[in-house]
Design a protein around this motif. Structure first.
Motif, PDB file in Angstrom:
ATOM      1  N   ILE A   1     -19.104   8.224  13.691  1.00  0.00           N
ATOM      2  CA  ILE A   1     -18.422   8.953  15.549  1.00  0.00           C
ATOM      3  C   ILE A   1     -17.913   7.967  16.112  1.00  0.00           C
ATOM      4  O   ILE A   1     -16.690   7.251  16.306  1.00  0.00           O
ATOM      5  N   ALA A   2     -18.749   6.273  16.057  1.00  0.00           N
ATOM      6  CA  ALA A   2     -18.493   5.211  17.200  1.00  0.00           C
ATOM      7  C   ALA A   2     -17.074   4.358  16.030  1.00  0.00           C
ATOM      8  O   ALA A   2     -16.146   4.816  17.151  1.00  0.00           O
ATOM      9  N   SER A   3     -17.146   4.300  14.528  1.00  0.00           N
ATOM     10  CA  SER A   3     -15.913   4.381  14.376  1.00  0.00           C
ATOM     11  C   SER A   3     -14.883   4.763  14.720  1.00  0.00           C
ATOM     12  O   SER A   3     -13.274   4.330  14.304  1.00  0.00           O
ATOM     13  N   LEU A   4     -14.980   6.504  14.275  1.00  0.00           N
ATOM     14  CA  LEU A   4     -13.678   7.401  14.002  1.00  0.00           C
ATOM     15  C   LEU A   4     -13.408   7.153  15.844  1.00  0.00           C
ATOM     16  O   LEU A   4     -11.683   7.014  15.967  1.00  0.00           O
ATOM     17  N   LEU A   5     -13.569   6.843  16.892  1.00  0.00           N
ATOM     18  CA  LEU A   5     -13.565   6.883  18.509  1.00  0.00           C
ATOM     19  C   LEU A   5     -13.029   5.487  18.332  1.00  0.00           C
ATOM     20  O   LEU A   5     -11.622   5.682  19.367  1.00  0.00           O
ATOM     21  N   GLY A   6     -13.577   4.695  18.001  1.00  0.00           N
ATOM     22  CA  GLY A   6     -12.821   2.748  18.590  1.00  0.00           C
ATOM     23  C   GLY A   6     -11.449   2.865  17.959  1.00  0.00           C
ATOM     24  O   GLY A   6     -10.612   2.791  17.991  1.00  0.00           O
ATOM     25  N   THR A   7     -11.475   3.847  16.383  1.00  0.00           N
ATOM     26  CA  THR A   7     -10.712   3.248  15.888  1.00  0.00           C
ATOM     27  C   THR A   7      -9.549   4.380  17.090  1.00  0.00           C
ATOM     28  O   THR A   7      -7.744   3.727  16.934  1.00  0.00           O
TER      29      THR A   7
ATOM     30  N   LEU B   1      -5.648  -2.857   7.236  1.00  0.00           N
ATOM     31  CA  LEU B   1      -6.353  -1.660   6.142  1.00  0.00           C
ATOM     32  C   LEU B   1      -5.034  -0.585   4.739  1.00  0.00           C
ATOM     33  O   LEU B   1      -4.507  -0.353   5.624  1.00  0.00           O
ATOM     34  N   SER B   2      -4.951  -1.405   3.515  1.00  0.00           N
ATOM     35  CA  SER B   2      -4.294  -0.467   3.075  1.00  0.00           C
ATOM     36  C   SER B   2      -4.560   0.218   1.498  1.00  0.00           C
ATOM     37  O   SER B   2      -5.711   0.129   2.362  1.00  0.00           O
ATOM     38  N   SER B   3      -3.802   1.183   1.254  1.00  0.00           N
ATOM     39  CA  SER B   3      -4.899   2.332   0.622  1.00  0.00           C
ATOM     40  C   SER B   3      -5.785   2.281  -0.107  1.00  0.00           C
ATOM     41  O   SER B   3      -6.177   2.510  -0.515  1.00  0.00           O
ATOM     42  N   GLN B   4      -5.192   0.913  -0.873  1.00  0.00           N
ATOM     43  CA  GLN B   4      -5.953   0.494  -2.001  1.00  0.00           C
ATOM     44  C   GLN B   4      -7.409  -0.326  -1.293  1.00  0.00           C
ATOM     45  O   GLN B   4      -8.240   0.010  -2.201  1.00  0.00           O
ATOM     46  N   ASP B   5      -7.648  -1.020  -0.808  1.00  0.00           N
ATOM     47  CA  ASP B   5      -8.205  -1.107   0.487  1.00  0.00           C
ATOM     48  C   ASP B   5      -9.247  -0.751   0.556  1.00  0.00           C
ATOM     49  O   ASP B   5     -10.668  -0.130   0.531  1.00  0.00           O
ATOM     50  N   VAL B   6      -8.622   0.625   0.783  1.00  0.00           N
ATOM     51  CA  VAL B   6      -9.708   2.350   1.491  1.00  0.00           C
ATOM     52  C   VAL B   6     -10.680   2.461  -0.026  1.00  0.00           C
ATOM     53  O   VAL B   6     -11.283   3.124   0.057  1.00  0.00           O
ATOM     54  N   GLN B   7      -9.435   2.552  -0.783  1.00  0.00           N
ATOM     55  CA  GLN B   7     -10.228   3.304  -2.002  1.00  0.00           C
ATOM     56  C   GLN B   7     -10.950   2.154  -1.977  1.00  0.00           C
ATOM     57  O   GLN B   7     -12.400   2.979  -2.903  1.00  0.00           O
ATOM     58  N   ILE B   8     -10.621   1.527  -2.955  1.00  0.00           N
ATOM     59  CA  ILE B   8     -12.316   0.375  -2.659  1.00  0.00           C
ATOM     60  C   ILE B   8     -13.201   0.402  -1.914  1.00  0.00           C
ATOM     61  O   ILE B   8     -14.531   0.545  -2.656  1.00  0.00           O
TER      62      ILE B   8
ATOM     63  N   GLY C   1     -18.657   3.307   8.673  1.00  0.00           N
ATOM     64  CA  GLY C   1     -19.072   3.623  10.028  1.00  0.00           C
ATOM     65  C   GLY C   1     -20.453   4.250   9.464  1.00  0.00           C
ATOM     66  O   GLY C   1     -22.160   3.833   9.493  1.00  0.00           O
ATOM     67  N   ILE C   2     -20.277   5.035   8.324  1.00  0.00           N
ATOM     68  CA  ILE C   2     -21.500   5.898   7.918  1.00  0.00           C
ATOM     69  C   ILE C   2     -22.533   5.214   7.052  1.00  0.00           C
ATOM     70  O   ILE C   2     -23.134   5.005   7.253  1.00  0.00           O
ATOM     71  N   THR C   3     -21.219   4.067   6.007  1.00  0.00           N
ATOM     72  CA  THR C   3     -22.447   3.737   5.460  1.00  0.00           C
ATOM     73  C   THR C   3     -23.326   2.798   5.523  1.00  0.00           C
ATOM     74  O   THR C   3     -24.831   2.472   5.299  1.00  0.00           O
ATOM     75  N   SER C   4     -22.528   1.575   6.690  1.00  0.00           N
ATOM     76  CA  SER C   4     -23.457   0.720   6.816  1.00  0.00           C
ATOM     77  C   SER C   4     -24.460   1.562   7.881  1.00  0.00           C
ATOM     78  O   SER C   4     -25.266   0.292   7.888  1.00  0.00           O
ATOM     79  N   GLY C   5     -24.190   2.028   8.893  1.00  0.00           N
ATOM     80  CA  GLY C   5     -24.946   2.692   9.303  1.00  0.00           C
ATOM     81  C   GLY C   5     -26.482   2.706   8.503  1.00  0.00           C
ATOM     82  O   GLY C   5     -27.668   3.115   9.245  1.00  0.00           O
ATOM     83  N   MET C   6     -26.104   3.984   7.644  1.00  0.00           N
ATOM     84  CA  MET C   6     -27.699   4.737   6.768  1.00  0.00           C
ATOM     85  C   MET C   6     -28.037   3.802   6.057  1.00  0.00           C
ATOM     86  O   MET C   6     -29.490   3.125   6.529  1.00  0.00           O
ATOM     87  N   ILE C   7     -27.378   1.830   5.826  1.00  0.00           N
ATOM     88  CA  ILE C   7     -28.098   0.940   5.012  1.00  0.00           C
ATOM     89  C   ILE C   7     -28.719   0.186   5.701  1.00  0.00           C
ATOM     90  O   ILE C   7     -30.103  -0.728   5.711  1.00  0.00           O
ATOM     91  N   GLY C   8     -28.297   0.183   7.141  1.00  0.00           N
ATOM     92  CA  GLY C   8     -28.567  -0.676   8.272  1.00  0.00           C
ATOM     93  C   GLY C   8     -29.805  -0.460   8.576  1.00  0.00           C
ATOM     94  O   GLY C   8     -30.707  -1.496   8.593  1.00  0.00           O
ATOM     95  N   CYS C   9     -30.536   1.007   8.410  1.00  0.00           N
ATOM     96  CA  CYS C   9     -31.500   1.636   8.728  1.00  0.00           C
ATOM     97  C   CYS C   9     -32.567   0.929   8.312  1.00  0.00           C
ATOM     98  O   CYS C   9     -33.488   0.552   9.141  1.00  0.00           O
TER      99      CYS C   9
ATOM    100  N   LEU D   1      -8.087   5.102   9.586  1.00  0.00           N
ATOM    101  CA  LEU D   1      -8.837   5.665  10.108  1.00  0.00           C
ATOM    102  C   LEU D   1     -10.151   6.429   8.617  1.00  0.00           C
ATOM    103  O   LEU D   1     -11.184   5.993   9.274  1.00  0.00           O
ATOM    104  N   LEU D   2      -9.859   6.455   7.926  1.00  0.00           N
ATOM    105  CA  LEU D   2     -11.229   6.989   6.902  1.00  0.00           C
ATOM    106  C   LEU D   2     -11.874   5.897   6.137  1.00  0.00           C
ATOM    107  O   LEU D   2     -12.663   5.808   6.042  1.00  0.00           O
ATOM    108  N   GLY D   3     -11.080   4.739   6.707  1.00  0.00           N
ATOM    109  CA  GLY D   3     -11.591   3.463   5.883  1.00  0.00           C
ATOM    110  C   GLY D   3     -12.349   2.687   7.037  1.00  0.00           C
ATOM    111  O   GLY D   3     -13.951   2.862   6.096  1.00  0.00           O
TER     112      GLY D   3
END
Lengths: 292, 304
Positions: free
Chosen positions: B237-243, B136-143, B21-29, B14-16
């Motif tokens: 939001i979309a990522s949260l709901l989707g997951t 996704l492992s905890s290490q992946d999420v950290q990266i 979602g947030i990062t790609s949304g912002m940079i995608g602008c 969920l965190l990952g």
């Protein structure tokens, strides 16, 4: 015919079918729409399977044709609502593709569709999937399907060549001449969807995109005439599949992938030659004053 | 209702996905505003050969090596696209198509080469390309978190410059800014955002995460800063709901569900956004027609 010949023949048929249509897409600045349609076709195939409960090619052809047209329609719809073409293509095709993957993953146990298989293509199995009519072996199914689509496309292209040409280069003039530009647009989209679906089953979505865009782009660098461009593009498509098969054979790798790489190499060679010729032309004309 | 949050594995996923979602949304602008959103499609596809080459060189499926390979390949792809456009008469969309398909084809070749010739199994590489959020492992999420943080920080630091080259490149050049350097940095950000997401949602659906939230945000506002925040929110939001839907309600692959949530947000924006939404436009149109009719009738009375 031998096993290799059938594969090369299938590749060449894809090359000719997609190469000719690809030219029209490139001059209409719609190359990426073909990438979009080649992905959304997945949704069409899945829906066709879920409704008809059979893996017969004809249902898939119809399903994919409908979804292909729907993709083109939705992109146009969003564009009319003030969203730029690139973004609207991106929105429409990814959403429909997501729906397709979603349906596959829900009905995964029932559908014998492998996403990897769809994307990578299995031209290797083409010669074994044969068409038999009245007990007579007529050769691989894919060859017949591609051949039929090629004939349909060629007939449409010959009948509507002038209207397509005029509406591609100058839509305003075409409208003034009484050509139905919208009809031509959707006719073309129908041809693109048909070609994609027919090629899809045998070579996978990625080679379809390559065959649609790269031969046309290569030909576009070499000529200014549409008729020449179409002919050159078809030949590049054939050359790409022959060289690609050779690469795949030597290195023992994916045939569809190797054909993509071969087309990429042909494009790169033509691109570099084009650069050199431009440089030479500039050098020979440097310092000269043109008096007209 | 919230006991599902207790599952530590789910928490990481969920965190990952939310951060992604947030990062790609912002940079995608910026990609959407520069009308280069389909470059992200090419970058995502180019990641395949990058990942394969990284694997061939290092012989290790460690995420960080694969990410570096994907970033390099993605960056080369953007460079090729721009080079072809600048040095031939081909238009940008054709150039994107050529680069995308050839790179991906090359990737497929490398994938089969690895599975045929190198003894190591390449199943992990397949997953990397087609997306496997559940793994996704905890290490992946950290990266993902660290890279996202770096990307967003750079975005904030260079916000003014990016804004300038997006809306008025000539003015930026006149001010003495190096357009190429800033554009390259922006491309690097876009490549970075795509690459960290591919493993989670897959190549095609990553393109959606870059394009759809900004396109939806664009319908609501005229200001870039608001658009960035909105796009980030939509993506999150979309990522949260989707997951949530995919892991609990539907038990299907996460990537497609996230993208379908984004598509739903976009559709709602298209309908209800102020000023640009279909509902508002129809309402204004009706109002205009009514006032026009009234005017016509009064005019008729005057004539009589």
């Amino acid at each position: 015919m031998s096993y290799e010949m059938w594969i090369i023949l299938t590749g060449s048929l894809v090359g000719v079918t997609c190469g000719t249509i690809g030219c029209l897409l490139i001059i209409r600045k719609m190359a990426m729409l073909s990438d979009g349609i080649s992905h959304t076709v997945l949704l069409g195939i899945v829906l066709a399977y879920l409704i008809s409960q059979s893996l017969s090619s004809i249902y898939m052809l119809i399903g994919a044709l409908i979804i292909g047209m729907l993709t083109a329609f939705l992109v146009q719809f969003l564009y009319n609502r003030g969203i730029h073409t690139d973004a609207s293509i991106g929105i429409v095709f990814t959403s429909l593709f997501a729906l397709g993957v979603f349906l596959v993953s829900i009905y995964a146990r029932q559908v014998h569709l492998d996403i990897d298989h769809v994307l990578m293509g299995e031209i290797t199995f083409v010669p074994w999937n044969r068409l038999t009519l009245f007990g007579v072996d007529l050769g691989p199914q894919a060859v017949w399907m591609l051949g039929t689509v090629l004939v349909i496309n060629t007939v449409i292209l010959i009948i509507f060549y002038e209207p397509i040409k005029i509406s591609s280069f100058d839509p305003v003039l075409a409208t003034a001449l009484g050509i139905n530009v919208v009809f031509i647009h959707y006719l073309l989209m129908g041809m693109v969807s048909l070609s994609i679906v027919a090629s899809f089953e045998s070579v996978g979505s990625i080679l379809v995109v390559t065959m649609l865009i790269v031969p046309g782009a290569t030909a576009y660098l070499m000529t200014k005439r549409l008729s020449t461009m179409i002919a050159v593009s078809a030949m590049v498509g054939i050359l790409g599949s022959v060289v690609g098969y050779a690469i795949a054979y030597w290195f023992d790798v994916s045939i569809a992938g190797a054909m993509s790489v071969a087309l990429g190499l042909i494009f790169a060679i033509v691109f570099i030659l084009q650069l050199i010729i431009k440089k030479m032309y500039q050098r020979s004309h440097r310092g000269k004053i043109h008096v007209t | 209702m919230f006991e599902w949050l207790q599952d530590p594995n789910l928490q990481w996923v969920l965190l990952g996905t939310t951060i992604l979602g947030i990062t790609s949304g912002m940079i995608g602008c910026f990609a959407v505003l520069k009308r280069q959103s389909l470059i992200s499609d090419a970058v995502a596809h180019a990641a395949l050969p990058g990942v394969c080459l990284a694997f061939i060189v290092v012989r290790d499926k460690e995420l960080i090596y694969l990410l570096i390979g994907a970033v390099i390949a993605g960056y080369i792809a953007t460079y090729c696209i721009q080079y072809i456009v600048q040095h031939s008469k081909l238009k940008e969309d054709t150039s994107i198509g050529v680069v995308l398909s050839v790179f991906f084809g090359f990737g497929v070749v490398l994938l089969t080469y690895i599975s045929n010739n190198l003894a190591g199994n390449q199943s992990g590489l397949d997953e990397f390309v087609f997306g496997q959020a559940a793994s996704l492992s905890s290490q992946d999420v950290q990266i993902i978190s660290i890279v996202s943080l770096v990307l967003v920080t750079v975005l904030v630091l260079f916000y003014k410059e990016f804004k300038l080259i997006t809306f008025d490149p000539n003015f930026a050049k006149a001010l003495g800014l190096s357009y190429n350097k800033i554009n390259n940095l922006l491309m690097l950000l876009i490549v970075g955002a795509i690459v960290i997401g591919i493993q989670t949602v897959g190549v095609v659906l990553m393109t959606a995460m870059i394009i759809i939230p900004p396109a939806a945000a664009r319908l609501w506002t005229e200001k870039l800063s608001v658009m960035l925040l909105l796009a980030g929110t939509f993506g999150g939001i979309a990522s949260l709901l989707g997951t949530y839907f995919s892991t609990l309600a539907l038990r299907v692959a996460t990537g497609p569900v996230i993208v379908l949530c984004e598509a739903a947000i976009f559709f709602l924006s298209l309908l209800f956004a102020p000023k640009r939404g279909i509902v508002y436009k129809n309402w204004v149109f009706r109002k205009l027609r009514r006032s026009h009719k009234n005017q016509q009738t009064t005019r008729k009375h005057k004539v009589i």
